[in-house]
Motif scaffolding. Structure first.
Motif, short mmCIF file in Angstrom:
data_model
loop_
_atom_site.label_atom_id
_atom_site.label_comp_id
_atom_site.label_asym_id
_atom_site.label_seq_id
_atom_site.Cartn_x
_atom_site.Cartn_y
_atom_site.Cartn_z
N ARG A 234 12.65 -3.41 -9.88
CA ARG A 234 11.90 -4.22 -8.91
C ARG A 234 10.82 -3.36 -8.25
O ARG A 234 11.12 -2.28 -7.75
CB ARG A 234 12.86 -4.79 -7.85
CG ARG A 234 13.85 -5.80 -8.41
CD ARG A 234 15.01 -6.02 -7.45
NE ARG A 234 15.94 -4.89 -7.45
CZ ARG A 234 16.95 -4.76 -6.60
NH1 ARG A 234 17.15 -5.66 -5.66
NH2 ARG A 234 17.76 -3.72 -6.68
N HIS A 235 9.59 -3.85 -8.31
CA HIS A 235 8.44 -3.12 -7.77
C HIS A 235 7.89 -3.91 -6.59
O HIS A 235 7.29 -4.98 -6.77
CB HIS A 235 7.38 -2.97 -8.86
CG HIS A 235 6.28 -2.03 -8.49
ND1 HIS A 235 5.00 -2.11 -9.02
CD2 HIS A 235 6.23 -0.98 -7.62
CE1 HIS A 235 4.25 -1.14 -8.52
NE2 HIS A 235 4.97 -0.46 -7.66
N VAL A 236 8.09 -3.39 -5.39
CA VAL A 236 7.65 -4.07 -4.17
C VAL A 236 6.39 -3.38 -3.66
O VAL A 236 6.42 -2.22 -3.24
CB VAL A 236 8.75 -4.04 -3.08
CG1 VAL A 236 8.29 -4.81 -1.84
CG2 VAL A 236 10.05 -4.63 -3.62
N VAL A 237 5.27 -4.09 -3.70
CA VAL A 237 3.98 -3.53 -3.31
C VAL A 237 3.61 -4.05 -1.92
O VAL A 237 3.64 -5.27 -1.68
CB VAL A 237 2.89 -3.94 -4.33
CG1 VAL A 237 1.53 -3.39 -3.91
CG2 VAL A 237 3.26 -3.46 -5.73
N PHE A 238 3.26 -3.14 -1.01
CA PHE A 238 2.96 -3.59 0.35
C PHE A 238 1.76 -2.87 0.97
O PHE A 238 1.46 -3.08 2.15
CB PHE A 238 4.18 -3.44 1.27
CG PHE A 238 4.65 -2.02 1.47
CD1 PHE A 238 4.17 -1.26 2.52
CD2 PHE A 238 5.56 -1.45 0.59
CE1 PHE A 238 4.61 0.05 2.71
CE2 PHE A 238 6.00 -0.15 0.78
CZ PHE A 238 5.53 0.60 1.84
N GLY A 239 1.06 -2.04 0.21
CA GLY A 239 -0.07 -1.34 0.80
C GLY A 239 -0.98 -0.72 -0.22
O GLY A 239 -0.66 -0.66 -1.42
N SER A 240 -2.13 -0.22 0.26
CA SER A 240 -3.13 0.39 -0.61
C SER A 240 -3.79 1.56 0.10
O SER A 240 -5.01 1.64 0.19
CB SER A 240 -4.18 -0.64 -1.01
OG SER A 240 -4.79 -1.20 0.15
N ALA A 241 -2.96 2.48 0.62
CA ALA A 241 -3.50 3.62 1.37
C ALA A 241 -4.45 4.46 0.52
O ALA A 241 -5.32 5.14 1.06
CB ALA A 241 -2.35 4.48 1.89
N ALA A 242 -4.31 4.39 -0.80
CA ALA A 242 -5.20 5.15 -1.69
C ALA A 242 -6.57 4.51 -1.82
O ALA A 242 -7.48 5.09 -2.40
CB ALA A 242 -4.58 5.28 -3.08
N GLY A 243 -6.72 3.32 -1.29
CA GLY A 243 -8.01 2.63 -1.33
C GLY A 243 -8.06 1.47 -2.30
O GLY A 243 -9.03 0.71 -2.31
N GLU A 244 -7.03 1.31 -3.11
CA GLU A 244 -6.97 0.17 -4.02
C GLU A 244 -5.52 -0.20 -4.29
O GLU A 244 -4.63 0.66 -4.31
CB GLU A 244 -7.69 0.47 -5.34
CG GLU A 244 -7.14 1.67 -6.10
CD GLU A 244 -7.89 1.95 -7.38
OE1 GLU A 244 -8.54 1.02 -7.88
OE2 GLU A 244 -7.82 3.09 -7.87
#
Length: 322
Positions: A234-244
């Motif tokens: 399970r891959h839970v994505v919640f941010g893009s601090a790297a810029g993307e």
């Protein structure tokens, strides 16, 4: 009162400490003596004059910030007088939170439980609630191998603690030696520096495949994290601090048997809002099951706080203290 005001969009140095008139609580509102104000990354975008989602750039001059914890000092019409003196936290400030006084709707207030202090209350109000919302998407058990990126940050710190409490094996990925040491102190089974080549190889050597990944960084790191997930992961994505952002393609995820979740969409579309998540987070701070990391700056140093957050040189939830 004292407040940080922005008169021109641009660099953090444009944030200035000034004396301004005290705000007045209107009908249905309270005025809060602020003890801690939360700082969010989106406010660095607003400072530059960028629109955030459906919200346009703030009208100038502006006092940024919408989240504070403190003591109710006065109330407006239609608000019970017994609220005066109550310790509260809210993310619905209407007058700007980077200030010594702030006005918010009375209906938005959460009373601080027990001995919870103001800084941790701000951290758990949004960051803690977000953490519990992400965990709804991927409940953890002792059979899991959990990887959290930005593991020395506000959400990452809580995810590491929660996963340990669930009995899972925990990997914390952070940027730089100081943050890696912090993740080790939190009790992660493995702390890795994702700025160093081969960090993902270390994870594979130690644990094989990951079952759950929480990613708030995105970009190339998010892609590498996704690559560590095994079938059924399970891959839970919640941010893009790297810029993307990084979201795996549907066909690839299906072929690998990985389920991808959009954590932010889940929180925004959650039926009934997130009030119950905030309550759970504050209770977790009160009973000691979760301890939020807080990095405090004096209100006068708001510019330095913005610069530190933008350069990813902070650990935990960033707050301003009047």
């Amino acid at each position: 009162m004292e407040a940080i005001r922005l008169h021109a969009y641009g660099p953090a140095a444009n944030l200035r400490l000034e004396s301004v008139p005290d705000p007045v609580a209107g009908a249905g509102e309270v005025r809060i003596a602020v003890h801690a104000a939360g700082l969010h990354f989106i406010e660095t975008l607003m400072r530059r004059g960028q629109a955030v989602g459906p919200h346009p750039a703030p009208a100038l001059p502006a006092i940024l910030g919408g989240e504070v914890a403190g003591v109710v000092e006065s109330v407006g019409e239609e608000v019970p007088a017994e609220l005066v003196g109550r310790r509260v936290v809210t993310s619905d400030v209407t007058s700007g939170g980077y200030a010594s006084l702030a006005v918010a709707s009375a209906s938005s207030l959460a009373t601080l439980p027990g001995h919870v202090d103001y800084g941790p209350a701000v951290a758990m109000n949004t960051t803690g609630a977000t953490t519990f919302g992400l965990l709804e998407l991927a409940p953890l058990s002792a059979s899991d191998v959990v990887l959290a990126t930005a593991a020395a940050g506000g959400i990452g710190t809580l995810l590491v603690q929660y996963a340990r409490g669930a009995g899972a094996r925990v990997i914390g990925a952070a940027g730089g030696p100081a943050k890696v040491r912090r993740v080790e102190e939190l009790g992660a089974d493995l702390a890795v520096d994702y700025r160093q080549p081969g960090w993902d190889k270390l994870v594979r050597e130690a644990f094989g495949e990951v079952t759950v990944a929480f990613d708030g960084v995105g970009g190339e790191l998010g892609q590498a994290v996704y690559g560590l997930l095994g079938r059924g992961g399970r891959h839970v994505v919640f941010g893009s601090a790297a810029g993307e952002w990084f979201f795996a393609g549907e066909e690839d995820a299906a072929a690998r048997g990985v389920t991808v979740y959009d954590g932010i969409a889940h929180l925004l579309g959650r039926e009934g809002g997130v009030g119950d998540l905030r309550a759970r987070a504050l209770d977790a701070a009160a009973d000691g099951s979760l301890t939020p990391a807080v990095q405090a700056f004096p209100l006068a140093d708001a510019a330095a706080a913005h610069e530190a957050l933008e350069s990813r040189n902070t650990m935990g939830k960033v707050i301003l203290v009047p």
